[in-house]
Write a protein that holds these residues in place. Structure first.
Motif, PDB file in Angstrom:
ATOM      1  N   ILE A 140       7.086   3.551 -15.049  1.00  0.00           N
ATOM      2  CA  ILE A 140       5.675   3.908 -14.816  1.00  0.00           C
ATOM      3  C   ILE A 140       4.774   2.785 -15.332  1.00  0.00           C
ATOM      4  O   ILE A 140       3.888   2.308 -14.617  1.00  0.00           O
ATOM      5  CB  ILE A 140       5.351   5.261 -15.488  1.00  0.00           C
ATOM      6  N   VAL A 141       5.007   2.345 -16.555  1.00  0.00           N
ATOM      7  CA  VAL A 141       4.184   1.287 -17.137  1.00  0.00           C
ATOM      8  C   VAL A 141       4.344  -0.010 -16.340  1.00  0.00           C
ATOM      9  O   VAL A 141       3.362  -0.701 -16.042  1.00  0.00           O
ATOM     10  CB  VAL A 141       4.536   1.073 -18.626  1.00  0.00           C
ATOM     11  N   LYS A 142       5.574  -0.325 -15.954  1.00  0.00           N
ATOM     12  CA  LYS A 142       5.827  -1.563 -15.216  1.00  0.00           C
ATOM     13  C   LYS A 142       5.118  -1.536 -13.860  1.00  0.00           C
ATOM     14  O   LYS A 142       4.491  -2.522 -13.453  1.00  0.00           O
ATOM     15  CB  LYS A 142       7.332  -1.771 -15.038  1.00  0.00           C
ATOM     16  N   PHE A 143       5.189  -0.400 -13.135  1.00  0.00           N
ATOM     17  CA  PHE A 143       4.511  -0.289 -11.842  1.00  0.00           C
ATOM     18  C   PHE A 143       3.004  -0.502 -12.025  1.00  0.00           C
ATOM     19  O   PHE A 143       2.380  -1.254 -11.263  1.00  0.00           O
ATOM     20  CB  PHE A 143       4.787   1.077 -11.211  1.00  0.00           C
ATOM     21  N   VAL A 144       2.409   0.153 -13.021  1.00  0.00           N
ATOM     22  CA  VAL A 144       0.965  -0.011 -13.252  1.00  0.00           C
ATOM     23  C   VAL A 144       0.647  -1.472 -13.543  1.00  0.00           C
ATOM     24  O   VAL A 144      -0.270  -2.054 -12.945  1.00  0.00           O
ATOM     25  CB  VAL A 144       0.478   0.907 -14.395  1.00  0.00           C
ATOM     26  N   ARG A 145       1.398  -2.091 -14.425  1.00  0.00           N
ATOM     27  CA  ARG A 145       1.130  -3.494 -14.782  1.00  0.00           C
ATOM     28  C   ARG A 145       1.294  -4.425 -13.570  1.00  0.00           C
ATOM     29  O   ARG A 145       0.552  -5.386 -13.420  1.00  0.00           O
ATOM     30  CB  ARG A 145       2.045  -3.942 -15.913  1.00  0.00           C
ATOM     31  N   GLN A 146       2.276  -4.147 -12.709  1.00  0.00           N
ATOM     32  CA  GLN A 146       2.532  -5.027 -11.567  1.00  0.00           C
ATOM     33  C   GLN A 146       1.501  -4.862 -10.448  1.00  0.00           C
ATOM     34  O   GLN A 146       1.202  -5.832  -9.748  1.00  0.00           O
ATOM     35  CB  GLN A 146       3.932  -4.752 -10.997  1.00  0.00           C
TER      36      GLN A 146
END
Length: 158
Positions: A140-146
């Motif tokens: 979830i965090v990685k998708f938001v950051r990307q």
């Protein structure tokens, strides 16, 4: 339950998470009119104009119309939807959203989506979708950051 993930330690490099979808444009339709979306939840397309949309950023307790949140996507935000999560899992999601917001990624909508068919959590950004079968904090965090404010046509609009 509080998120065990420090949003600052999640590495956003490496493979891009999610499925890239065709850009359906960002036409306005009359408030109250139903948009046409080939994928649900939508990742771009028709949406209601101001003042009907976009919704204020943040944590919601009820599902918002796609014609509202697609306008949020147009502004570079991420919409996170969930269904059939425990109260602890929902609180973990809320904690992640609060942590991302306090780290400058405040253009996020978190909402329940009772009709989510093939996932427990779905994340959308302009032209991108990621469906998760379980609560996966680092994804979830990685998708938001990307994808935060990447491809959106009005990514500089709050």
């Amino acid at each position: 339950a509080v998120s065990k993930t420090d949003v600052n330690t999640v590495d956003a490099s490496g493979p891009i998470l999610g499925e890239h979808k065709e850009d359906l444009g960002n036409d306005h339709i009359a408030s109250g009119q139903t948009g046409s979306y080939p994928s649900l939840p939508p990742t771009s397309g028709e949406h209601w104009p101001t003042p009907a949309a976009p919704a204020p950023w943040g944590i919601k307790t009820a599902f918002l119309p796609f014609e509202v949140t697609t306008h949020n996507l147009e502004h570079g935000g991420v919409v996170i939807m969930y269904r059939d999560l425990s109260s602890d899992e929902v609180e973990t999601l809320r904690s992640i959203v609060r942590n991302l917001g306090s780290n400058g990624l405040n253009k996020i909508i978190l909402e329940p989506y009772p009709d989510l068919k093939d996932a427990k959590v779905a994340l959308t950004a302009w032209n991108w979708i990621l469906k998760l079968q379980a609560l996966d904090e680092s994804s979830i965090v990685k998708f938001v950051r990307q994808h935060y404010a990447e491809e959106a046509p009005e990514k500089n609009v709050q």
